[in-house]
Scaffold this active site. Structure first.
Site: not given
Ligand code: HBI
Ligand code: FE
Length: 291
Positions: A145, A150, A210, A191
């Site tokens: 993913h 991303h 994804s 997303e």
């Molecule tokens: N941590 N590893 C990872 N990947 C993410 O996409 C991610 C996260 N922590 C918080 C988060 N996304 C979401 O809450 C964001 O909107 C901040």
């Molecule tokens: Fe993501």
């Protein structure tokens, strides 16, 4: 003493997804204070490389006519589909293009750590791959993913700048207790965002790109609702993490998305805080809906 206890001793606490009723997934004892860790490329099994390749090939076959051109042009920068890429190799190509790096993390990390990495132009990529039985759906973001969904758009300079601005905004939002509004912005753009193009509406969101099912549904289904991007409306809109999105938001360009982060969000947060929330799938009179 289980992994979670050890992690807490090391100062990094495991993180769960969504309602938090699931145990944390990932070995947080391997994380540094900033939540980054080694990718451990040598630890991937032959079966894991084969599973990654199957995921990649299935998804790549669906991109034409559904993913935006910027994504299709960049996805080959991930290197060969035959194995899970080495993060430092992807970073070398990425850094040359937009000065971004990808860093390994054990899984989801706290919002503030996440924002801090984005603000430093470091994208956190989960190092583990889903299990074979999760081939069609995995709740938490795994390496497929994060990497396939991303990383390609981080090769696009305008989107790369949006992601850094988002991270910087997130650090401010943390102080203003407005992370939920920014999480909604992330969810409905990074997303699950769609973009309008002369050839039609295309996907740029990683959660869509994804997922085989959602890539076809989001741009092809007549039931999906598609609404023009509106920052405050998005910040008021709740989302579901366990189903296809009922409403997708459509930008005109990455430049529009980047410029949306220009104003000071504090007054916007105040207005959003005072407004009624909008449920997932609900339309409001000010919506400009694509038919
Ligand atoms: N941590 N590893 C990872 N990947 C993410 O996409 C991610 C996260 N922590 C918080 C988060 N996304 C979401 O809450 C964001 O909107 C901040
Ligand atoms: Fe993501």
């Amino acid at each position: 003493m289980n992994a979670a206890d050890k992690a807490v001793n090391k100062g990094v606490a495991p993180v769960t997804y969504g309602t938090g009723d699931r145990p944390p997934r990932g070995d947080y004892t391997r994380a540094r204070a900033d939540y980054t860790c080694e990718q451990g490329w040598a630890d991937y099994s032959r079966e894991e490389h084969a599973l990654y390749r199957k995921l990649y090939e299935r998804q790549a076959a669906l991109l034409s006519g559904r993913a935006c051109d910027e994504f299709i042009d960049a996805v080959r920068q991930l290197g060969s589909a035959n194995e899970i890429p080495r993060f430092e190799v992807v970073t070398e190509a990425l850094y040359r293009k937009t000065q971004w790096q990808i860093v390994a993390v054990p899984g989801l990390i706290p919002e503030e750590a996440f924002f801090a990495l984005l603000a430093a132009r470091k994208f956190p990529v989960t190092h583990w791959l889903r299990r074979p039985e999760e081939f069609d759906y995995v709740v938490e973001p795994d390496v497929f993913h994060d990497l396939f969904g991303h990383v390609p758009l981080l090769f696009n300079p305008t989107f790369a700048d949006y992601m850094q601005a988002y991270g910087a905004g997130g650090l401010k939002a943390t102080r203003l207790k407005a992370c939920e509004y920014l999480a909604r912005l992330y969810w409905h753009t990074v997303e699950f965002g769609l973009i309008h193009t002369p050839q039609g509406i295309r996907a740029y969101g990683a959660g869509i790109l994804s997922s085989p099912g959602e890539l076809q549904y989001s741009v092809g289904s007549a039931e999906a609702q598609r609404v023009r991007f509106d920052l405050e409306r998005i910040m008021r809109t709740r989302y579901r993490i366990d189903t296809f999105q009922a409403t997708y938001f459509v930008i005109d360009s990455f430049k529009q998305l980047f410029e949306a982060t220009a104003p000071d969000f504090a007054p916007i947060y105040e207005r959003v805080r005072a407004d009624k929330e909008i449920a997932a799938g609900e339309l409001v009179p000010t919506d400009s809906v694509y038919r």
